[in-house]
Design an enzyme around this catalytic site. Structure first.
Site, PDB file in Angstrom:
ATOM      1  N   GLU A   1      65.416  70.265   4.811  1.00 17.46           N
ATOM      2  CA  GLU A   1      64.314  70.175   5.780  1.00 17.46           C
ATOM      3  C   GLU A   1      64.795  70.560   7.169  1.00 17.46           C
ATOM      4  O   GLU A   1      65.993  70.491   7.470  1.00 17.46           O
ATOM      5  CB  GLU A   1      63.813  68.720   5.836  1.00 17.46           C
ATOM      6  CG  GLU A   1      62.531  68.473   5.103  1.00 17.46           C
ATOM      7  CD  GLU A   1      61.307  69.144   5.712  1.00 17.46           C
ATOM      8  OE1 GLU A   1      61.438  70.074   6.523  1.00 17.46           O
ATOM      9  OE2 GLU A   1      60.193  68.722   5.360  1.00 17.46           O
ATOM     10  N   ASP A   2      63.864  70.902   8.018  1.00 13.08           N
ATOM     11  CA  ASP A   2      64.227  71.175   9.411  1.00 13.08           C
ATOM     12  C   ASP A   2      64.168  69.912  10.254  1.00 13.08           C
ATOM     13  O   ASP A   2      65.024  69.692  11.098  1.00 13.08           O
ATOM     14  CB  ASP A   2      63.320  72.260  10.011  1.00 13.08           C
ATOM     15  CG  ASP A   2      61.843  71.947   9.851  1.00 13.08           C
ATOM     16  OD1 ASP A   2      61.498  71.179   8.944  1.00 13.08           O
ATOM     17  OD2 ASP A   2      61.029  72.466  10.633  1.00 13.08           O
TER      18      ASP A   2
ATOM     19  N   ASP B   1      60.098  63.609  10.992  1.00 15.11           N
ATOM     20  CA  ASP B   1      59.303  63.024  12.062  1.00 15.11           C
ATOM     21  C   ASP B   1      58.834  61.644  11.577  1.00 15.11           C
ATOM     22  O   ASP B   1      59.577  60.665  11.707  1.00 15.11           O
ATOM     23  CB  ASP B   1      58.154  63.997  12.366  1.00 15.11           C
ATOM     24  CG  ASP B   1      57.431  63.669  13.650  1.00 15.11           C
ATOM     25  OD1 ASP B   1      58.078  63.207  14.588  1.00 15.11           O
ATOM     26  OD2 ASP B   1      56.207  63.867  13.714  1.00 15.11           O
TER      27      ASP B   1
ATOM     28  N   PHE C   1      58.672  67.495  21.780  1.00 18.87           N
ATOM     29  CA  PHE C   1      58.179  68.511  20.853  1.00 18.87           C
ATOM     30  C   PHE C   1      59.072  69.740  20.913  1.00 18.87           C
ATOM     31  O   PHE C   1      59.075  70.478  21.890  1.00 18.87           O
ATOM     32  CB  PHE C   1      56.717  68.874  21.109  1.00 18.87           C
ATOM     33  CG  PHE C   1      56.116  69.495  19.883  1.00 18.87           C
ATOM     34  CD1 PHE C   1      55.548  68.686  18.900  1.00 18.87           C
ATOM     35  CD2 PHE C   1      56.187  70.857  19.660  1.00 18.87           C
ATOM     36  CE1 PHE C   1      55.048  69.241  17.724  1.00 18.87           C
ATOM     37  CE2 PHE C   1      55.693  71.424  18.491  1.00 18.87           C
ATOM     38  CZ  PHE C   1      55.116  70.614  17.525  1.00 18.87           C
TER      39      PHE C   1
ATOM     40  N   ARG D   1      58.667  80.181  15.739  1.00 16.29           N
ATOM     41  CA  ARG D   1      59.664  80.009  14.678  1.00 16.29           C
ATOM     42  C   ARG D   1      60.846  80.956  14.860  1.00 16.29           C
ATOM     43  O   ARG D   1      61.959  80.679  14.435  1.00 16.29           O
ATOM     44  CB  ARG D   1      59.048  80.293  13.302  1.00 16.29           C
ATOM     45  CG  ARG D   1      58.021  79.268  12.840  1.00 16.29           C
ATOM     46  CD  ARG D   1      57.772  79.431  11.337  1.00 16.29           C
ATOM     47  NE  ARG D   1      56.495  78.880  10.915  1.00 16.29           N
ATOM     48  CZ  ARG D   1      56.285  77.606  10.597  1.00 16.29           C
ATOM     49  NH1 ARG D   1      57.280  76.742  10.661  1.00 16.29           N
ATOM     50  NH2 ARG D   1      55.105  77.191  10.216  1.00 16.29           N
TER      51      ARG D   1
HETATM   52  C1  PRP Z   1      56.985  69.728   9.490  1.00 14.17           C
HETATM   53  C2  PRP Z   1      58.462  69.710   9.166  1.00 14.17           C
HETATM   54  C3  PRP Z   1      58.550  68.691   8.069  1.00 14.17           C
HETATM   55  C4  PRP Z   1      57.454  67.715   8.401  1.00 14.17           C
HETATM   56  C5  PRP Z   1      58.054  66.510   9.069  1.00 14.17           C
HETATM   57  O1  PRP Z   1      56.366  70.588   8.590  1.00 14.17           O
HETATM   58  O2  PRP Z   1      58.900  70.962   8.743  1.00 14.17           O
HETATM   59  O3  PRP Z   1      58.287  69.261   6.799  1.00 14.17           O
HETATM   60  O4  PRP Z   1      56.561  68.380   9.299  1.00 14.17           O
HETATM   61  O5  PRP Z   1      57.068  65.593   9.392  1.00 14.17           O
HETATM   62  P1  PRP Z   1      56.963  64.139   8.750  1.00 14.17           P
HETATM   63  O6  PRP Z   1      58.326  63.542   8.739  1.00 14.17           O
HETATM   64  O7  PRP Z   1      56.036  63.446   9.717  1.00 14.17           O
HETATM   65  O8  PRP Z   1      56.362  64.251   7.397  1.00 14.17           O
HETATM   66  P2  PRP Z   1      54.894  71.164   8.772  1.00 14.17           P
HETATM   67  O9  PRP Z   1      53.942  70.396   7.915  1.00 14.17           O
HETATM   68  O10 PRP Z   1      54.584  71.279  10.228  1.00 14.17           O
HETATM   69  O11 PRP Z   1      54.984  72.588   8.120  1.00 14.17           O
HETATM   70  P3  PRP Z   1      55.966  73.828   8.458  1.00 14.17           P
HETATM   71  O12 PRP Z   1      57.346  73.418   7.995  1.00 14.17           O
HETATM   72  O13 PRP Z   1      55.402  74.939   7.656  1.00 14.17           O
HETATM   73  O14 PRP Z   1      55.917  74.080   9.941  1.00 14.17           O
END
Ligand code: PRP
Length: 178
Positions: free
Chosen positions: A98-99, A102, A151, A164
């Site tokens: 994961e990146d 949150d 953010f 991105r």
């Molecule tokens: C973001 C991020 C994680 C998730 C984290 O993805 O890449 O997957 O949110 O949030 P959380 O801990 O509150 O669940 P996003 O849904 O924005 O999609 P993306 O990776 O395509 O930008």
């Protein structure tokens, strides 16, 4: 620096350092054991591309996509699997990449899902984590860095699909998403 960025949190060279430290720990833990790397689209695209090429064991690469955010900066609280992996994970070592963590909802769901499917082990590697935002506790084996509640975009992370492609991680100017 991009005009919407207030400050840089991690430069390209600092990001390389974070990737190296995560990769070292993963290599030490798994040795020669094969893993299935589950890349969580789209945010972890760039981190996983850098991380995977630093891993020494056999790595099968697969992709999953969950949705939580829509176009805003706040998690919606409901997570859906939008795209599923192709591998059967039964008896396999799964490393979810994961990146950012949150609220923790996405990884909590994905980790449980991999366990339910019978994976021999399920671990998580995330580039970033925001501890002050966690709502759901999810055990995370490899974390690049813990960051404050700001953010951040770049190096795969977006706001409404923008930024991105920035090679660094930067803090967005608040007026951009106000
Ligand atoms: C973001 C991020 C994680 C998730 C984290 O993805 O890449 O997957 O949110 O949030 P959380 O801990 O509150 O669940 P996003 O849904 O924005 O999609 P993306 O990776 O395509 O930008």
């Amino acid at each position: 620096m991009h005009k919407d960025i207030k400050e840089i949190m991690f430069t390209e060279s600092e990001l390389r350092g974070l990737v190296d430290s995560v990769a070292e720990r993963i290599n030490a833990d798994y040795g020669d054991e094969e893993i299935i790397a589950v890349v969580v689209l789209k945010g972890s695209l760039i981190f996983s591309a850098d991380l995977i090429r630093k891993l020494n064991m056999n790595v099968r690469v697969d992709f999953m996509q969950a949705s939580s955010y829509g176009a805003g900066t706040e998690s919606s609280g409901t997570i859906k699997i939008k795209k599923d992996i192709e591998n059967d994970v039964r008896g396999k070592n799964v490393l979810i990449i994961e990146d950012i963590i949150d609220s923790g909802r996405t990884l909590s769901l994905l980790k449980q899902e991999m366990k339910n499917r019978g994976a021999a082990s399920v671990k998580i590697a995330t580039l970033l984590s925001k501890p002050s935002r966690h709502v759901v506790k999810v055990e995370t084996e490899y974390i690049g860095a813990e960051i404050p509640d700001e953010f951040v975009v770049g190096y795969g992370l977006d706001l409404a699909e923008k930024y991105r492609n920035l090679p660094y991680i930067g803090v967005l100017k608040p007026e951009v998403y106000a």
